[in-house]
Design a protein around this motif. Sequence first.
Motif, mmCIF file in Angstrom:
data_model
loop_
_atom_site.group_PDB
_atom_site.id
_atom_site.type_symbol
_atom_site.label_atom_id
_atom_site.label_comp_id
_atom_site.label_asym_id
_atom_site.label_seq_id
_atom_site.Cartn_x
_atom_site.Cartn_y
_atom_site.Cartn_z
ATOM 1 N N ALA A 150 -5.290 -0.854 8.527
ATOM 2 C CA ALA A 150 -6.094 0.228 7.955
ATOM 3 C C ALA A 150 -5.134 1.234 7.346
ATOM 4 O O ALA A 150 -4.132 1.583 7.976
ATOM 5 N N THR A 151 -5.398 1.665 6.125
ATOM 6 C CA THR A 151 -4.499 2.625 5.476
ATOM 7 C C THR A 151 -5.304 3.820 4.967
ATOM 8 O O THR A 151 -6.525 3.747 4.847
ATOM 9 N N PHE A 152 -4.573 4.893 4.652
ATOM 10 C CA PHE A 152 -5.222 6.139 4.241
ATOM 11 C C PHE A 152 -4.791 6.437 2.805
ATOM 12 O O PHE A 152 -3.583 6.506 2.533
ATOM 13 N N VAL A 153 -5.763 6.548 1.912
ATOM 14 C CA VAL A 153 -5.426 6.743 0.492
ATOM 15 C C VAL A 153 -6.134 7.959 -0.094
ATOM 16 O O VAL A 153 -7.106 8.472 0.449
ATOM 17 N N THR A 154 -5.612 8.367 -1.240
ATOM 18 C CA THR A 154 -6.207 9.475 -1.989
ATOM 19 C C THR A 154 -5.934 9.227 -3.474
ATOM 20 O O THR A 154 -5.484 8.137 -3.858
ATOM 21 N N SER A 155 -6.213 10.241 -4.284
ATOM 22 C CA SER A 155 -5.986 10.120 -5.715
ATOM 23 C C SER A 155 -4.852 11.055 -6.129
ATOM 24 O O SER A 155 -4.659 12.120 -5.519
ATOM 25 N N GLU A 213 -11.424 -6.855 -13.237
ATOM 26 C CA GLU A 213 -12.030 -6.372 -14.481
ATOM 27 C C GLU A 213 -11.655 -4.927 -14.785
ATOM 28 O O GLU A 213 -11.363 -4.578 -15.926
ATOM 29 N N LYS A 214 -11.643 -4.083 -13.759
ATOM 30 C CA LYS A 214 -11.338 -2.650 -13.967
ATOM 31 C C LYS A 214 -9.867 -2.420 -14.270
ATOM 32 O O LYS A 214 -9.506 -1.419 -14.863
ATOM 33 N N GLY A 215 -9.006 -3.309 -13.783
ATOM 34 C CA GLY A 215 -7.556 -3.154 -13.998
ATOM 35 C C GLY A 215 -6.905 -2.322 -12.909
ATOM 36 O O GLY A 215 -7.575 -1.825 -11.987
ATOM 37 N N ALA A 216 -5.582 -2.152 -13.044
ATOM 38 C CA ALA A 216 -4.792 -1.449 -12.025
ATOM 39 C C ALA A 216 -5.292 -0.014 -11.858
ATOM 40 O O ALA A 216 -5.537 0.681 -12.847
ATOM 41 N N GLN A 217 -5.424 0.408 -10.622
ATOM 42 C CA GLN A 217 -5.896 1.778 -10.312
ATOM 43 C C GLN A 217 -4.676 2.695 -10.235
ATOM 44 O O GLN A 217 -4.130 2.932 -9.152
ATOM 45 N N GLU A 218 -4.265 3.176 -11.391
ATOM 46 C CA GLU A 218 -2.968 3.858 -11.471
ATOM 47 C C GLU A 218 -2.909 5.192 -10.734
ATOM 48 O O GLU A 218 -1.828 5.651 -10.373
ATOM 49 N N ASP A 219 -4.077 5.796 -10.503
ATOM 50 C CA ASP A 219 -4.068 7.083 -9.797
ATOM 51 C C ASP A 219 -4.169 6.937 -8.284
ATOM 52 O O ASP A 219 -4.225 7.949 -7.567
ATOM 53 N N LEU A 220 -4.230 5.705 -7.794
ATOM 54 C CA LEU A 220 -4.346 5.536 -6.339
ATOM 55 C C LEU A 220 -3.029 5.947 -5.677
ATOM 56 O O LEU A 220 -1.949 5.551 -6.134
ATOM 57 N N ARG A 221 -3.117 6.749 -4.616
ATOM 58 C CA ARG A 221 -1.919 7.205 -3.904
ATOM 59 C C ARG A 221 -2.081 6.938 -2.410
ATOM 60 O O ARG A 221 -3.169 7.111 -1.845
ATOM 61 N N ALA A 222 -0.975 6.530 -1.791
ATOM 62 C CA ALA A 222 -0.992 6.232 -0.349
ATOM 63 C C ALA A 222 -0.587 7.466 0.435
ATOM 64 O O ALA A 222 0.190 8.298 -0.050
ATOM 65 N N ILE A 223 -1.118 7.567 1.640
ATOM 66 C CA ILE A 223 -0.684 8.638 2.554
ATOM 67 C C ILE A 223 0.019 8.007 3.767
ATOM 68 O O ILE A 223 1.181 8.269 4.019
ATOM 69 N N CYS A 224 -0.708 7.165 4.500
ATOM 70 C CA CYS A 224 -0.102 6.533 5.674
ATOM 71 C C CYS A 224 -0.981 5.353 6.075
ATOM 72 O O CYS A 224 -1.992 5.089 5.433
#
Length: 333
Positions: free
Chosen positions: A269-274, A114-125
């Motif tokens: 398990a992954t590490f994410v940020t914005s 419903e919210k759609g693609a989270q375009e600001d999501l960024r991966a770290i490791c």
Amino acid sequence: MLRLLPMKLKFSSMVTLVCLFAFSACTGKKGSSSSGGFVSIGTGSVTGVYYPTGGAIAKMINQKSDTYNIKASAESTAGSVFNINAVMEGDLEFGIVQSDAQYFAVKGEGEWKEKGAQEDLRAICSFHSEAVTLIAAADANVKSLSDLKGKTVNIGPPGSGMRTNAIDVFNTAGINPDSDIQAENLKGSEAPIMLQDSRLDAFFYTVGHPSGVITEASSGKRSVVFVPITGMQKLLSESPFYSMTKIPAGLYPQIANGNKEIETVGVKATFVTSAKVSDDVVYALTKEIFENLEEFKKQHAAFALLTKENMLEALSAPLHPGALKYYQEAGLK
Ligand code: GLU
């Protein structure tokens, strides 16, 4: 600290929350808007592996607070889905999240339909592998998934990654979680005591091993067993982020079949940020994790197999430029 509060906040907690927000607004110390300040890492239940992972990262960064001018803290939360949403809303700067949740958030599928693609999501490791783990009381006679029919089973709270895994497993096994079982929505850390109190027959937990939750579940009077999760070929072929895995032998000697390798499916398990979190802050955390990897690995037994190379696997979101800067400097990209 704030995320330790239950989701339904009491009035007094609300007052505290408002004051704290007012304070952080005045000091302007949120990491997302400056190159230093306070940053929060969303994790999971306190006896899971995410919470000590977040704690280990926070410890490393806090030891270098003079260098980076950053103070980090690990927050206990409902888990992956909550963490992604909180990072996207700017309530948390960082989150530890399952690779499947990261994938769905990027695509705008599953929980994010419903919210759609989270375009600001960024991966770290990425960190450790997480096995979709099913534990049952020995007296409940659950030998396989189909024996769960009619039983009381914890599948995790909304906001956890494990809940989506449990539902995927049920769907693949042809079990309807709404009608074939009595599904409970407890946090991972609440399930062991409920199993020991005979208020649950079994519970799911998607977690790295060894995990405090599993040790706790198997340390009481009621004997418990691992239940293998087999017959998942369809799930494996349809979902790029699931892989076959085994819960390692010997980690839980007190579990009746804990000496065997238990077949199941797993994620990472992954590490994410914005994208809104500054490059300097993300660079600092990335650098501290990678430059101190041997020390970091000593912080939890579930990190035993981590290498700098496999920590760049299982990422669906674009790399944050701050992380990429470090990887390029270190010759990892
Ligand atoms: N994978 C779990 C979840 O997001 C959390 C596991 C942990 O806290 O170690 O539901």
